[in-house]
Motif scaffolding. Structure first.
Motif, mmCIF file in Angstrom:
data_model
loop_
_atom_site.group_PDB
_atom_site.id
_atom_site.type_symbol
_atom_site.label_atom_id
_atom_site.label_comp_id
_atom_site.label_asym_id
_atom_site.label_seq_id
_atom_site.Cartn_x
_atom_site.Cartn_y
_atom_site.Cartn_z
ATOM 1 N N ASN A 49 0.828 -1.199 0.000
ATOM 2 C CA ASN A 49 0.000 0.000 0.000
ATOM 3 C C ASN A 49 0.863 1.250 0.000
ATOM 4 O O ASN A 49 1.919 1.277 0.641
ATOM 5 C CB ASN A 49 -0.907 0.025 1.226
ATOM 6 C CG ASN A 49 -1.920 -1.095 1.210
ATOM 7 O OD1 ASN A 49 -2.270 -1.617 0.157
ATOM 8 N ND2 ASN A 49 -2.389 -1.483 2.385
ATOM 9 N N SER A 63 -3.636 0.626 -3.309
ATOM 10 C CA SER A 63 -3.116 -0.701 -2.991
ATOM 11 C C SER A 63 -2.660 -1.396 -4.260
ATOM 12 O O SER A 63 -3.260 -1.213 -5.329
ATOM 13 C CB SER A 63 -4.196 -1.542 -2.303
ATOM 14 O OG SER A 63 -4.637 -0.931 -1.109
ATOM 15 N N ASN A 75 -4.454 -6.689 -1.771
ATOM 16 C CA ASN A 75 -4.194 -5.731 -0.701
ATOM 17 C C ASN A 75 -5.286 -4.669 -0.688
ATOM 18 O O ASN A 75 -5.879 -4.350 -1.715
ATOM 19 C CB ASN A 75 -2.833 -5.054 -0.904
ATOM 20 C CG ASN A 75 -1.682 -5.945 -0.517
ATOM 21 O OD1 ASN A 75 -1.699 -6.556 0.547
ATOM 22 N ND2 ASN A 75 -0.663 -6.025 -1.363
#
Length: 278
Positions: A49, A63, A75
């Motif tokens: 991230n 992400s 993510n």
């Protein structure tokens, strides 16, 4: 107040960029940051991230890749990552908080609290450990996690006299974590949870462990010859107060704003008040 000049501001996002200028159009900034990150993503050198914030405003948050490749879980902004050596800033803040409360002084000798430390540690202060100027070698002690945990000292010669040089060391911050436990009467995990994370609303941060079920935990990977591979998984507890915390970019922004906004340490409140007066 005497410590103000000794503790520089720290950038606290998991993957951060300095924003030199602020383009008038938000899309222009987003495009610039995407241009920086994308080559690493395309080369399969980065998954995670990215968050960039300025004056409390989130300018960019995105992400990349998977939190779990084997289950194809992407993510997200709340994915929890092992933040490795970023743990050290929370350990340092814990020591300064104990000093704020009159439980210790950073100029105190380490042996005043850890009486089992060898003679070679006689002149080492807490401040030396905080600033990587203690001179202890990497094998001068060993942390053994367990119930209870242990810090086993080895009487090894110092590599330099305390305060005379600088040498980065994980062990120094492991010793600080052990000292936090001895002074506070709490485990390191309990201390950072109750005194740092909860007051700042950092509900997605904690002590990393492969035994504990941690929701939204990211698996570890590294680049291999044929793409991403599972990273080695040593006992995460060994890093202890030098490298075993997990967090998210959103929580790290809360940390940045809370710490430097004066919500934890009195001398930062005094510094902010002084800046307002000027």
């Amino acid at each position: 107040m005497t410590r103000l000049a000794k503790w520089p501001r720290i950038v606290l996002t998991a993957f951060a960029f300095a924003v030199v200028s602020h383009p008038s159009h938000p899309q222009a900034l987003s495009d610039r940051l995407e241009h920086v990150v994308k080559p690493y993503v395309d080369a399969q050198m980065f998954m995670g991230n990215v968050m960039v914030a300025k004056n409390g405003e989130v300018l960019f948050s995105k992400s990349y890749g998977m939190a779990d490749l084997e289950w194809s879980v992407p993510n997200s902004s709340t994915t929890r990552f092992n933040i490795a050596s970023m743990t050290k800033q929370f350990t340092a803040a814990s020591i300064l908080l104990l000093e704020d409360r009159g439980k210790l002084k950073t100029d105190d000798l380490v042996k005043a609290y850890l009486v089992d430390a060898p003679p070679s540690w006689d002149k080492i202060t807490i401040y030396n450990l905080l600033t990587h100027t203690s001179g202890i070698s990497a094998d001068a002690a060993k942390y053994e996690p367990g119930t209870p945990d242990k810090l086993v000292f080895n009487d090894k010669p110092l590599i330099f006299q305390p305060g005379q040089q600088w040498a980065y060391t994980n062990l120094g911050y492991i010793v600080l974590g052990y000292l936090i436990e001895r002074v506070s009467g709490q485990t390191y995990e309990d201390f950072v949870q109750k005194n740092l994370f909860k007051p700042l609303g950092m509900n997605d941060s904690g002590l990393f462990s492969f035994v504990t079920v941690i929701p939204q935990r990211a698996s570890g990977y590294w680049p291999g010859s044929n793409g991403m591979e599972n990273a080695d998984r040593p006992d995460a507890r060994i890093g202890f107060s030098a490298g075993s915390l997990y967090s998210t970019t959103e929580d790290l922004l809360r940390w940045e704003e809370g710490l430097f906004g004066g919500r934890l340490l009195s001398w930062i409140v005094a510094k902010n008040d002084h800046a307002v007066q000027e």
